[in-house]
Enzyme design. Structure first.
Site, PDB file in Angstrom:
ATOM      1  N   LYS A   1       0.823  -1.221   0.000  1.00 26.75           N
ATOM      2  CA  LYS A   1       0.000   0.000   0.000  1.00 26.75           C
ATOM      3  C   LYS A   1       0.847   1.257   0.000  1.00 26.75           C
ATOM      4  O   LYS A   1       0.360   2.346  -0.298  1.00 26.75           O
ATOM      5  CB  LYS A   1      -0.925  -0.001   1.233  1.00 26.75           C
ATOM      6  CG  LYS A   1      -1.840  -1.206   1.314  1.00 26.75           C
ATOM      7  CD  LYS A   1      -2.939  -1.192   0.254  1.00 26.75           C
ATOM      8  CE  LYS A   1      -3.775  -2.449   0.322  1.00 26.75           C
ATOM      9  NZ  LYS A   1      -4.893  -2.483  -0.597  1.00 26.75           N
TER      10      LYS A   1
ATOM     11  N   LYS B   1       0.641   5.265  -4.900  1.00 22.93           N
ATOM     12  CA  LYS B   1       1.309   3.970  -5.114  1.00 22.93           C
ATOM     13  C   LYS B   1       2.023   3.990  -6.468  1.00 22.93           C
ATOM     14  O   LYS B   1       3.161   3.527  -6.596  1.00 22.93           O
ATOM     15  CB  LYS B   1       0.286   2.821  -5.084  1.00 22.93           C
ATOM     16  CG  LYS B   1      -0.382   2.648  -3.722  1.00 22.93           C
ATOM     17  CD  LYS B   1      -1.582   1.705  -3.792  1.00 22.93           C
ATOM     18  CE  LYS B   1      -2.453   1.892  -2.563  1.00 22.93           C
ATOM     19  NZ  LYS B   1      -3.826   1.436  -2.725  1.00 22.93           N
TER      20      LYS B   1
ATOM     21  N   GLU C   1      -6.787  -2.430  -9.728  1.00 23.57           N
ATOM     22  CA  GLU C   1      -7.971  -2.369 -10.590  1.00 23.57           C
ATOM     23  C   GLU C   1      -8.662  -1.022 -10.421  1.00 23.57           C
ATOM     24  O   GLU C   1      -9.486  -0.654 -11.246  1.00 23.57           O
ATOM     25  CB  GLU C   1      -8.967  -3.461 -10.164  1.00 23.57           C
ATOM     26  CG  GLU C   1      -9.082  -4.599 -11.114  1.00 23.57           C
ATOM     27  CD  GLU C   1     -10.098  -5.642 -10.649  1.00 23.57           C
ATOM     28  OE1 GLU C   1     -10.611  -5.558  -9.520  1.00 23.57           O
ATOM     29  OE2 GLU C   1     -10.349  -6.557 -11.423  1.00 23.57           O
TER      30      GLU C   1
HETATM   31  C1  FMN Z   1      -7.365  -7.849  -9.567  1.00 21.84           C
HETATM   32  C2  FMN Z   1      -6.980  -7.151  -8.303  1.00 21.84           C
HETATM   33  C3  FMN Z   1      -7.210  -5.794  -8.187  1.00 21.84           C
HETATM   34  C4  FMN Z   1      -6.806  -5.112  -7.038  1.00 21.84           C
HETATM   35  N1  FMN Z   1      -6.949  -3.748  -6.978  1.00 21.84           N
HETATM   36  C5  FMN Z   1      -6.409  -3.077  -5.936  1.00 21.84           C
HETATM   37  C6  FMN Z   1      -6.403  -1.652  -5.916  1.00 21.84           C
HETATM   38  O1  FMN Z   1      -6.921  -0.993  -6.801  1.00 21.84           O
HETATM   39  N2  FMN Z   1      -5.783  -1.039  -4.882  1.00 21.84           N
HETATM   40  C7  FMN Z   1      -5.206  -1.727  -3.852  1.00 21.84           C
HETATM   41  O2  FMN Z   1      -4.647  -1.115  -2.957  1.00 21.84           O
HETATM   42  N3  FMN Z   1      -5.219  -3.081  -3.825  1.00 21.84           N
HETATM   43  C8  FMN Z   1      -5.790  -3.772  -4.837  1.00 21.84           C
HETATM   44  N4  FMN Z   1      -5.780  -5.137  -4.848  1.00 21.84           N
HETATM   45  C9  FMN Z   1      -5.180  -5.859  -3.721  1.00 21.84           C
HETATM   46  C10 FMN Z   1      -6.193  -6.750  -2.959  1.00 21.84           C
HETATM   47  O3  FMN Z   1      -6.976  -5.961  -2.119  1.00 21.84           O
HETATM   48  C11 FMN Z   1      -5.404  -7.803  -2.202  1.00 21.84           C
HETATM   49  O4  FMN Z   1      -4.729  -8.622  -3.146  1.00 21.84           O
HETATM   50  C12 FMN Z   1      -6.301  -8.694  -1.344  1.00 21.84           C
HETATM   51  O5  FMN Z   1      -6.890  -7.947  -0.304  1.00 21.84           O
HETATM   52  C13 FMN Z   1      -5.517  -9.852  -0.732  1.00 21.84           C
HETATM   53  O6  FMN Z   1      -4.425  -9.392   0.025  1.00 21.84           O
HETATM   54  P1  FMN Z   1      -2.912  -9.766  -0.283  1.00 21.84           P
HETATM   55  O7  FMN Z   1      -2.687  -9.536  -1.764  1.00 21.84           O
HETATM   56  O8  FMN Z   1      -2.142  -8.783   0.551  1.00 21.84           O
HETATM   57  O9  FMN Z   1      -2.682 -11.170   0.085  1.00 21.84           O
HETATM   58  C14 FMN Z   1      -6.206  -5.838  -5.971  1.00 21.84           C
HETATM   59  C15 FMN Z   1      -6.003  -7.201  -6.109  1.00 21.84           C
HETATM   60  C16 FMN Z   1      -6.366  -7.845  -7.255  1.00 21.84           C
HETATM   61  C17 FMN Z   1      -6.052  -9.317  -7.389  1.00 21.84           C
END
Ligand code: FMN
Length: 217
Positions: free
Chosen positions: A14, A74, A165
């Site tokens: 983050k 970010k 995303e």
């Molecule tokens: C397709 C996708 C889109 C995501 N979009 C965002 C986003 O726009 N901003 C963000 O801070 N995290 C984003 N995430 C992170 C997810 O919130 C995170 O992968 C999920 O909560 C699981 O946590 P971890 O990846 O720390 O294990 C995204 C994850 C995925 C897979």
């Protein structure tokens, strides 16, 4: 580190430390991961727009103004940012092109093998082109697979990352004139190294319990 340890360690970053850069050799490996990702019928229906300069990241960050502003810092603080784009169409010419590439790469021992590969490609592509009319959905699925591949691979290299995303894809389509290139923006992955102030680095992972996720037959 085992692959499971990598999966446990990687997390959605983050806050990046803007002073830390991914080395050229590590980023070369990341580009290799992007190229080597599997895709249905080896269609590789993607293109990657990569920014490692302040001006490049500013251009990508145009997609994270307004409603998506939480993602803006970010992109600016990451070392490298990748915009994943998907092809909007799969033409017969493109199927020929990837089959010719496979030929150049030595995958066919005879012309019949090459003709069969092209035929199989045509069959699966026609399902999406002529029956289900979901080519764009199909190509975007392949792009998401590539994103997953990258996230795990970056973790294995000790590189932090966040998939994003939360970005205005239409702004990025315009910024990079993607429609005229037969592409559409799908998502961003920002890569670099976590800041000491990243709250998410200290939080435990949360996932649904095994009994909810798995059905063993
Ligand atoms: C397709 C996708 C889109 C995501 N979009 C965002 C986003 O726009 N901003 C963000 O801070 N995290 C984003 N995430 C992170 C997810 O919130 C995170 O992968 C999920 O909560 C699981 O946590 P971890 O990846 O720390 O294990 C995204 C994850 C995925 C897979």
């Amino acid at each position: 580190m085992s692959i499971v340890e990598v999966a446990k360690k990687r997390y959605a970053t983050k806050k990046f430390d803007a002073s830390k850069q991914i080395s050229d050799s590590d980023f070369t490996q990341i580009k290799t991961l992007l190229r080597l990702s599997p895709s249905s019928i080896n269609s590789q229906p993607w293109h990657f727009i990569i920014a490692d300069s302040a001006t490049g990241k500013q251009r990508l960050a145009k997609g994270t103004e307004g409603a998506y502003s939480a993602n803006h810092p970010k992109i600016l603080a990451a070392s490298h940012v990748v915009l994943f784009c998907a092809k909007t169409d799969i033409t017969d010419e493109y199927l020929q092109y990837i089959t010719d590439q496979e030929d150049k790469d030595g995958r066919f021992s005879n012309p019949e093998g090459k003709a069969m590969a092209l035929k199989v490609r045509g069959f699966y592509s026609d399902l999406h082109r002529k029956e289900w009319h979901d080519v764009r959905c199909w190509t975007e699925k392949q792009v998401y697979l590539n994103i997953g591949n990258l996230l795990l691979g970056a973790g294995a290299l000790g590189v932090d990352a966040v998939p994003i995303e939360g970005v205005d894809l239409e702004v990025l389509n315009q910024e990079f004139d993607l429609a005229n290139k037969g592409l559409t923006a799908v998502a961003i992955v920002a890569l670099g190294y976590q800041s000491d102030e990243d709250f998410n680095a200290k939080l435990p992972k949360s996932r649904l319990p095994e009994e909810v996720l798995f059905t063993h037959l």
